[in-house]
Motif scaffolding. Structure first.
Motif, short mmCIF file in Angstrom:
data_model
loop_
_atom_site.label_atom_id
_atom_site.label_comp_id
_atom_site.label_asym_id
_atom_site.label_seq_id
_atom_site.Cartn_x
_atom_site.Cartn_y
_atom_site.Cartn_z
N ILE A 127 7.75 -3.83 -7.15
CA ILE A 127 8.34 -2.82 -8.04
C ILE A 127 8.37 -1.46 -7.36
O ILE A 127 9.07 -0.56 -7.82
N GLY A 128 7.61 -1.31 -6.26
CA GLY A 128 7.65 -0.06 -5.51
C GLY A 128 9.00 0.12 -4.83
O GLY A 128 9.45 -0.77 -4.11
N ARG A 129 9.63 1.27 -5.04
CA ARG A 129 10.99 1.47 -4.55
C ARG A 129 11.08 2.41 -3.36
O ARG A 129 12.19 2.64 -2.86
N ASN A 130 9.96 2.96 -2.88
CA ASN A 130 10.02 3.89 -1.76
C ASN A 130 8.73 3.79 -0.95
O ASN A 130 7.80 3.06 -1.32
N PHE A 131 8.69 4.56 0.14
CA PHE A 131 7.55 4.50 1.04
C PHE A 131 6.30 5.11 0.43
O PHE A 131 5.19 4.78 0.84
N TYR A 132 6.45 6.01 -0.52
CA TYR A 132 5.27 6.59 -1.17
C TYR A 132 4.51 5.52 -1.94
O TYR A 132 3.27 5.46 -1.88
N ALA A 133 5.25 4.66 -2.64
CA ALA A 133 4.62 3.58 -3.39
C ALA A 133 3.97 2.56 -2.45
O ALA A 133 2.83 2.13 -2.66
N LEU A 134 4.69 2.20 -1.37
CA LEU A 134 4.12 1.26 -0.41
C LEU A 134 2.92 1.86 0.32
O LEU A 134 1.96 1.16 0.64
N GLY A 135 2.98 3.16 0.58
CA GLY A 135 1.86 3.83 1.23
C GLY A 135 0.61 3.79 0.36
O GLY A 135 -0.50 3.58 0.87
N LEU A 136 0.78 3.98 -0.95
CA LEU A 136 -0.36 3.89 -1.87
C LEU A 136 -0.95 2.49 -1.85
O LEU A 136 -2.18 2.33 -1.82
N CYS A 137 -0.10 1.46 -1.84
CA CYS A 137 -0.58 0.07 -1.78
C CYS A 137 -1.28 -0.21 -0.47
O CYS A 137 -2.31 -0.91 -0.44
N ALA A 138 -0.73 0.31 0.64
CA ALA A 138 -1.34 0.08 1.95
C ALA A 138 -2.72 0.73 2.05
O ALA A 138 -3.67 0.14 2.59
N ILE A 139 -2.86 1.93 1.53
CA ILE A 139 -4.16 2.61 1.52
C ILE A 139 -5.16 1.82 0.69
O ILE A 139 -6.33 1.65 1.08
N PHE A 140 -4.71 1.31 -0.44
CA PHE A 140 -5.58 0.50 -1.30
C PHE A 140 -6.06 -0.74 -0.55
O PHE A 140 -7.25 -1.10 -0.61
N VAL A 141 -5.16 -1.43 0.16
CA VAL A 141 -5.54 -2.64 0.89
C VAL A 141 -6.55 -2.32 1.99
O VAL A 141 -7.53 -3.04 2.19
N MET A 142 -6.34 -1.22 2.71
CA MET A 142 -7.27 -0.84 3.77
C MET A 142 -8.65 -0.53 3.23
O MET A 142 -9.67 -0.89 3.84
N LEU A 143 -8.71 0.10 2.08
CA LEU A 143 -10.01 0.39 1.46
C LEU A 143 -10.71 -0.89 1.03
O LEU A 143 -11.93 -1.02 1.18
#
Length: 271
Positions: free
Chosen positions: A38-54
């Motif tokens: 449902i993420g439509r831009n890099f800001y949304a994917l960036g938030l998900c990527a940070i979450f996965v790294m944590l």
């Protein structure tokens, strides 16, 4: 290359992620996939990527394992990126391509979509892989069966389905090791598997596939005999050694995931 495939492997540990209820982990993984799409831009994917790294940092799983797990599917990622790069045209009629070579044209929209899809696929793979990295096959079977248990009212074989899924997932590393062993044996006998054209390489796979199928059926027969010797008759009347229980860590994880969902939705609305 085959040794780099880590799908289905379990890495024991005592981290908060390992101690989480496996039912919660499955639900959160499904929710994570939904959030990624449902993420439509890099800001949304960036938030998900940070979450996965944590989450990886909390689980104690090495970051080098991420690169190792991505290496075997790198051709698929590159192929997906190239398809989006060259075959997505600009929606603006007067927009000129940023690169042109004969019939190949790259538009800004195609480049953006290509990078976006690559980031989404990589995030999806490393996020979903964390489930098997931190959950044992037995616990995963119990969790899948528990989540499918409401379907028992309509005579759905939830236990058998959960068992088959877990066995299939568990045997992926075993079959990979078997394939690597067969390939090494064939190379020791003088077989050339990595050279020549596409037809020659496909033909060279025949001496590998036949022993692999024989080995797979042998493993299946041994597993069936072992289950029969232990009087396995299905899920009816079975008990569990370890009962699945939720803890405060699970509730914190659910709260964090809901915050991620809310953050992605807010980013979609504001951008």
């Amino acid at each position: 290359m085959l040794k780099d495939i880590t799908i289905g492997q379990y890495f024991p540990g005592d981290s908060p992620i390992h101690r989480m209820d496996s039912r919660v982990k499955i639900v959160l993984n499904i929710l994570f996939v939904v959030v990624l799409f449902i993420g439509r831009n890099f800001y949304a994917l960036g938030l998900c990527a940070i979450f996965v790294m944590l989450v990886y940092a909390l689980s104690g799983i090495r970051y080098s394992l991420i690169l190792k797990s991505l290496r075997p599917i790198l051709p698929l990622i590159i192929f997906t990126g190239l398809l989006n790069l060259f075959f997505i045209k600009s929606t603006l009629e007067d927009e000129s391509p940023i690169f042109e070579w004969y019939f190949l044209k790259i538009y800004p929209e195609g480049a953006y979509t290509s990078v976006f899809m690559i980031v989404r696929i990589v995030s999806l793979i490393i996020g979903m892989s964390l489930l098997t990295y931190t959950t044992s096959p037995i616990t995963l079977t119990d969790a899948i069966e528990a989540l499918l248990s409401p379907l028992k009212k309509i005579k759905f074989p939830s236990h058998e389905l959960a068992m088959m899924m877990t066995i299939a997932l568990r045997y992926i590393p075993i079959l990979i090791e078997e394939t690597d062993r067969i390939m090494s044996a064939q190379k020791a006998r003088g077989a050339t598997l990595d050279s020549g054209g596409l037809h020659k390489r496909a033909k060279a796979l025949i001496p590998i596939m036949i022993p692999l199928f024989v080995s797979a059926f042998k493993h299946a027969n041994e597993l069936a005999m072992a289950m029969e010797c232990r009087c396995y008759t299905g899920g009816e009347g079975r008990t569990r050694l370890r009962q699945l229980k939720t803890s405060y860590v699970d509730y914190i994880a659910i709260l964090v995931m809901l915050c991620i969902v809310g953050g992605v939705i807010a980013i979609n609305v504001m951008t």
